[in-house]
Design a protein around this motif. Structure first.
Motif, PDB file in Angstrom:
ATOM      1  N   GLY A   1       7.342  -3.382  -6.328  1.00 35.15           N
ATOM      2  CA  GLY A   1       8.788  -3.546  -6.334  1.00 35.15           C
ATOM      3  C   GLY A   1       9.393  -3.716  -7.704  1.00 35.15           C
ATOM      4  O   GLY A   1      10.499  -4.246  -7.831  1.00 35.15           O
ATOM      5  N   ARG A   2       8.691  -3.261  -8.747  1.00 37.87           N
ATOM      6  CA  ARG A   2       9.195  -3.369 -10.113  1.00 37.87           C
ATOM      7  C   ARG A   2       9.653  -2.008 -10.611  1.00 37.87           C
ATOM      8  O   ARG A   2       9.027  -0.985 -10.321  1.00 37.87           O
ATOM      9  CB  ARG A   2       8.111  -3.907 -11.054  1.00 37.87           C
ATOM     10  CG  ARG A   2       7.572  -5.286 -10.677  1.00 37.87           C
ATOM     11  CD  ARG A   2       6.781  -5.869 -11.846  1.00 37.87           C
ATOM     12  NE  ARG A   2       5.738  -4.964 -12.313  1.00 37.87           N
ATOM     13  CZ  ARG A   2       4.464  -5.004 -11.921  1.00 37.87           C
ATOM     14  NH1 ARG A   2       4.080  -5.909 -11.030  1.00 37.87           N
ATOM     15  NH2 ARG A   2       3.587  -4.139 -12.404  1.00 37.87           N
ATOM     16  N   ALA A   3      10.727  -1.994 -11.384  1.00 39.69           N
ATOM     17  CA  ALA A   3      11.247  -0.732 -11.911  1.00 39.69           C
ATOM     18  C   ALA A   3      10.326  -0.126 -12.955  1.00 39.69           C
ATOM     19  O   ALA A   3      10.239   1.102 -13.101  1.00 39.69           O
ATOM     20  CB  ALA A   3      12.638  -0.939 -12.503  1.00 39.69           C
ATOM     21  N   GLU A   4       9.622  -0.979 -13.684  1.00 45.02           N
ATOM     22  CA  GLU A   4       8.740  -0.520 -14.752  1.00 45.02           C
ATOM     23  C   GLU A   4       7.354  -1.126 -14.563  1.00 45.02           C
ATOM     24  O   GLU A   4       7.203  -2.215 -13.994  1.00 45.02           O
ATOM     25  CB  GLU A   4       9.284  -0.942 -16.122  1.00 45.02           C
ATOM     26  CG  GLU A   4      10.681  -0.414 -16.434  1.00 45.02           C
ATOM     27  CD  GLU A   4      10.671   1.030 -16.878  1.00 45.02           C
ATOM     28  OE1 GLU A   4       9.572   1.552 -17.137  1.00 45.02           O
ATOM     29  OE2 GLU A   4      11.760   1.622 -16.979  1.00 45.02           O
TER      30      GLU A   4
ATOM     31  N   PRO B   1       7.226   6.747   2.968  1.00 42.52           N
ATOM     32  CA  PRO B   1       8.095   6.113   3.962  1.00 42.52           C
ATOM     33  C   PRO B   1       8.473   4.679   3.614  1.00 42.52           C
ATOM     34  O   PRO B   1       9.440   4.137   4.154  1.00 42.52           O
ATOM     35  CB  PRO B   1       7.263   6.160   5.249  1.00 42.52           C
ATOM     36  CG  PRO B   1       5.841   6.240   4.781  1.00 42.52           C
ATOM     37  CD  PRO B   1       5.867   7.007   3.498  1.00 42.52           C
ATOM     38  N   ALA B   2       7.742   4.068   2.712  1.00 42.60           N
ATOM     39  CA  ALA B   2       8.043   2.692   2.311  1.00 42.60           C
ATOM     40  C   ALA B   2       7.832   2.540   0.818  1.00 42.60           C
ATOM     41  O   ALA B   2       6.856   3.051   0.253  1.00 42.60           O
ATOM     42  CB  ALA B   2       7.154   1.706   3.063  1.00 42.60           C
ATOM     43  N   CYS B   3       8.774   1.845   0.170  1.00 42.50           N
ATOM     44  CA  CYS B   3       8.683   1.584  -1.263  1.00 42.50           C
ATOM     45  C   CYS B   3       9.228   0.194  -1.513  1.00 42.50           C
ATOM     46  O   CYS B   3      10.385  -0.101  -1.179  1.00 42.50           O
ATOM     47  CB  CYS B   3       9.481   2.619  -2.057  1.00 42.50           C
ATOM     48  SG  CYS B   3       9.637   2.236  -3.825  1.00 42.50           S
TER      49      CYS B   3
ATOM     50  N   MET C   1       0.835  -1.210   0.000  1.00 39.27           N
ATOM     51  CA  MET C   1       0.000   0.000   0.000  1.00 39.27           C
ATOM     52  C   MET C   1       0.864   1.252   0.000  1.00 39.27           C
ATOM     53  O   MET C   1       2.067   1.190   0.247  1.00 39.27           O
ATOM     54  CB  MET C   1      -0.928   0.005   1.217  1.00 39.27           C
ATOM     55  CG  MET C   1      -1.942  -1.129   1.217  1.00 39.27           C
ATOM     56  SD  MET C   1      -3.036  -1.080  -0.233  1.00 39.27           S
ATOM     57  CE  MET C   1      -4.020   0.375   0.140  1.00 39.27           C
ATOM     58  N   ILE C   2       0.237   2.370  -0.247  1.00 45.52           N
ATOM     59  CA  ILE C   2       0.923   3.657  -0.289  1.00 45.52           C
ATOM     60  C   ILE C   2       0.405   4.524   0.851  1.00 45.52           C
ATOM     61  O   ILE C   2      -0.808   4.593   1.094  1.00 45.52           O
ATOM     62  CB  ILE C   2       0.683   4.340  -1.645  1.00 45.52           C
ATOM     63  CG1 ILE C   2       1.497   3.623  -2.743  1.00 45.52           C
ATOM     64  CG2 ILE C   2       1.056   5.815  -1.604  1.00 45.52           C
ATOM     65  CD1 ILE C   2       1.291   4.173  -4.130  1.00 45.52           C
ATOM     66  N   ASP C   3       1.312   5.167   1.556  1.00 47.55           N
ATOM     67  CA  ASP C   3       0.951   6.054   2.662  1.00 47.55           C
ATOM     68  C   ASP C   3       0.376   7.343   2.069  1.00 47.55           C
ATOM     69  O   ASP C   3       1.113   8.252   1.690  1.00 47.55           O
ATOM     70  CB  ASP C   3       2.187   6.347   3.514  1.00 47.55           C
ATOM     71  CG  ASP C   3       1.856   7.135   4.776  1.00 47.55           C
ATOM     72  OD1 ASP C   3       0.871   7.901   4.759  1.00 47.55           O
ATOM     73  OD2 ASP C   3       2.599   7.007   5.772  1.00 47.55           O
ATOM     74  N   THR C   4      -0.945   7.411   1.992  1.00 42.38           N
ATOM     75  CA  THR C   4      -1.587   8.560   1.342  1.00 42.38           C
ATOM     76  C   THR C   4      -1.471   9.827   2.177  1.00 42.38           C
ATOM     77  O   THR C   4      -1.478  10.937   1.625  1.00 42.38           O
ATOM     78  CB  THR C   4      -3.061   8.255   1.028  1.00 42.38           C
ATOM     79  OG1 THR C   4      -3.737   7.837   2.218  1.00 42.38           O
ATOM     80  CG2 THR C   4      -3.170   7.148  -0.012  1.00 42.38           C
ATOM     81  N   ASP C   5      -1.369   9.693   3.504  1.00 44.62           N
ATOM     82  CA  ASP C   5      -1.188  10.891   4.332  1.00 44.62           C
ATOM     83  C   ASP C   5       0.140  11.563   3.997  1.00 44.62           C
ATOM     84  O   ASP C   5       0.204  12.787   3.805  1.00 44.62           O
ATOM     85  CB  ASP C   5      -1.222  10.525   5.827  1.00 44.62           C
ATOM     86  CG  ASP C   5      -2.621  10.137   6.302  1.00 44.62           C
ATOM     87  OD1 ASP C   5      -3.603  10.593   5.682  1.00 44.62           O
ATOM     88  OD2 ASP C   5      -2.726   9.386   7.280  1.00 44.62           O
ATOM     89  N   ALA C   6       1.204  10.772   3.923  1.00 43.84           N
ATOM     90  CA  ALA C   6       2.515  11.327   3.585  1.00 43.84           C
ATOM     91  C   ALA C   6       2.513  11.897   2.168  1.00 43.84           C
ATOM     92  O   ALA C   6       3.115  12.957   1.901  1.00 43.84           O
ATOM     93  CB  ALA C   6       3.584  10.238   3.711  1.00 43.84           C
ATOM     94  N   LEU C   7       1.825  11.219   1.270  1.00 43.83           N
ATOM     95  CA  LEU C   7       1.764  11.674  -0.117  1.00 43.83           C
ATOM     96  C   LEU C   7       1.051  13.022  -0.222  1.00 43.83           C
ATOM     97  O   LEU C   7       1.520  13.938  -0.908  1.00 43.83           O
ATOM     98  CB  LEU C   7       1.044  10.623  -0.965  1.00 43.83           C
ATOM     99  CG  LEU C   7       0.918  10.900  -2.463  1.00 43.83           C
ATOM    100  CD1 LEU C   7       2.297  10.977  -3.118  1.00 43.83           C
ATOM    101  CD2 LEU C   7       0.073   9.814  -3.140  1.00 43.83           C
ATOM    102  N   LEU C   8      -0.084  13.159   0.473  1.00 46.56           N
ATOM    103  CA  LEU C   8      -0.840  14.405   0.412  1.00 46.56           C
ATOM    104  C   LEU C   8      -0.090  15.557   1.076  1.00 46.56           C
ATOM    105  O   LEU C   8      -0.157  16.707   0.600  1.00 46.56           O
ATOM    106  CB  LEU C   8      -2.213  14.217   1.063  1.00 46.56           C
ATOM    107  CG  LEU C   8      -3.208  13.368   0.276  1.00 46.56           C
ATOM    108  CD1 LEU C   8      -4.448  13.089   1.108  1.00 46.56           C
ATOM    109  CD2 LEU C   8      -3.597  14.067  -1.024  1.00 46.56           C
ATOM    110  N   THR C   9       0.613  15.271   2.159  1.00 47.87           N
ATOM    111  CA  THR C   9       1.412  16.311   2.818  1.00 47.87           C
ATOM    112  C   THR C   9       2.486  16.828   1.872  1.00 47.87           C
ATOM    113  O   THR C   9       2.713  18.043   1.758  1.00 47.87           O
ATOM    114  CB  THR C   9       2.057  15.766   4.099  1.00 47.87           C
ATOM    115  OG1 THR C   9       1.028  15.356   5.012  1.00 47.87           O
ATOM    116  CG2 THR C   9       2.936  16.817   4.766  1.00 47.87           C
ATOM    117  N   TRP C  10       3.141  15.900   1.191  1.00 44.41           N
ATOM    118  CA  TRP C  10       4.162  16.299   0.212  1.00 44.41           C
ATOM    119  C   TRP C  10       3.546  17.107  -0.914  1.00 44.41           C
ATOM    120  O   TRP C  10       4.088  18.150  -1.313  1.00 44.41           O
ATOM    121  CB  TRP C  10       4.836  15.046  -0.350  1.00 44.41           C
ATOM    122  CG  TRP C  10       5.704  15.328  -1.547  1.00 44.41           C
ATOM    123  CD1 TRP C  10       6.985  15.786  -1.545  1.00 44.41           C
ATOM    124  CD2 TRP C  10       5.325  15.200  -2.925  1.00 44.41           C
ATOM    125  NE1 TRP C  10       7.440  15.944  -2.841  1.00 44.41           N
ATOM    126  CE2 TRP C  10       6.446  15.592  -3.711  1.00 44.41           C
ATOM    127  CE3 TRP C  10       4.159  14.773  -3.570  1.00 44.41           C
ATOM    128  CZ2 TRP C  10       6.415  15.580  -5.100  1.00 44.41           C
ATOM    129  CZ3 TRP C  10       4.138  14.765  -4.957  1.00 44.41           C
ATOM    130  CH2 TRP C  10       5.254  15.164  -5.707  1.00 44.41           C
TER     131      TRP C  10
END
Length: 294
Positions: free
Chosen positions: A148-151, A202-204, A1-10
């Motif tokens: 976890g894929r580059a493309e 924070p995680a990728c 999943m993607i941390d949407t809080d961190a994404l929106l803050t950015w």
């Protein structure tokens, strides 16, 4: 999943101040931006977009123009068939939709030249709907951060459902996340030189896996000497002319390969970008029978 809080803050701090993102921009003006931005950088689109929305602030204004005027105003944005599709769309919006771009994705998909991405982008960015907006940038961010894929690989039907699953239930936040995912892919999580040190997530999964290289073979697309360049040169002549021109003017625009020039001209005629007059002259679409004066 993607941390949407961190994404929106950015995103609230880093988002580019693009004119089509500002308050008061209409659905029609956002539609113009989305069509122009396809395969074209923001820096080239912005000045042309400003000219267009000043000249044609509503669909009926563009519908009243002829095709040649629209093609001339398109300038060198590239892929000029987009301009003709916008003109056709403007006519339908003026005639059948009260001069307003509809908000419903299915209705948008029924308009000339409006595909799945554009319909959802307009529904989201113009009307605040919770719909997945998936472009190349979004697919790349999801491929890296989640898988976890580059493309991302080739587009697939699952892309929409997968991206929708990342959106918050709250509609306003969901629209923000859609815009932020695109911006992250455009500014940070880029194709060739991703700025992982600047990424707000924070995680990728891709970084955690050691940033494994892509197995996609990139083919460099040249432009010089291509049929596309030849088409552009011929269109340049017609955009700069005060009326229909003789064949010799087009011959001089692309002298290096007569066969390629003929092929380019034929494709422009087939695509409806160029017309031939009764006496064998050539003009932009909609201008073969006019006395256009520039």
């Amino acid at each position: 999943m993607i941390d949407t809080d961190a994404l929106l803050t950015w995103y609230s701090a880093a988002a580019r101040d693009l004119p089509w993102r500002r308050p008061g921009v209409s659905g029609w003006q956002i539609l113009i931006s989305e069509i122009m931005l396809q395969q074209t950088p923001v820096v080239r689109v912005e000045p042309i977009w400003r000219e267009w929305v000043a000249r044609w602030p509503v669909p009926s204004a563009m519908a009243a123009a002829n095709q040649g005027e629209v093609l001339r105003a398109w300038g060198k944005l590239g892929y000029p068939r987009r301009a003709l599709r916008l003109h056709e769309c403007a006519r339908v919006l003026a005639a059948d939709h009260g001069d307003v771009v509809p908000a419903d994705v299915d209705v948008l998909l029924g308009l000339p030249g409006i595909g799945a991405y554009t319909a959802r982008a307009v529904a989201c960015f113009a009307y605040g709907q919770r719909v997945p907006v998936v472009d190349t940038n979004v697919r790349r961010v999801v491929a890296r951060a989640v898988h976890g894929r580059a493309e991302a690989g080739n587009p697939a039907a699952r892309d929409l459902a997968e991206t929708e699953s990342l959106l918050p239930r709250d509609v306003e936040r969901a629209c923000g996340v859609s815009a932020a995912l695109m911006e992250l892919g455009a500014l940070v999580c880029t194709a060739r030189t991703p700025g992982c040190d600047r990424c707000p997530l924070p995680a990728c999964a891709w970084v955690s896996a050691g940033r494994p290289p892509s197995d996609v073979v990139r083919r460099t697309q040249k432009y010089d000497g291509t049929d596309r360049q030849a088409r552009g040169r011929l269109l340049d002549v017609l955009r700069g002319a005060s009326g229909p021109v003789e064949r010799v003017a087009l011959d001089l625009a692309w002298p290096r390969d007569p066969g390629q020039r003929a092929r380019a001209l034929d494709s422009l005629l087939v695509d409806g970008l160029v017309e031939q007059t009764r006496d064998g002259l050539f003009a932009l679409a909609g201008e073969a029978g006019s006395d256009h004066d520039g």
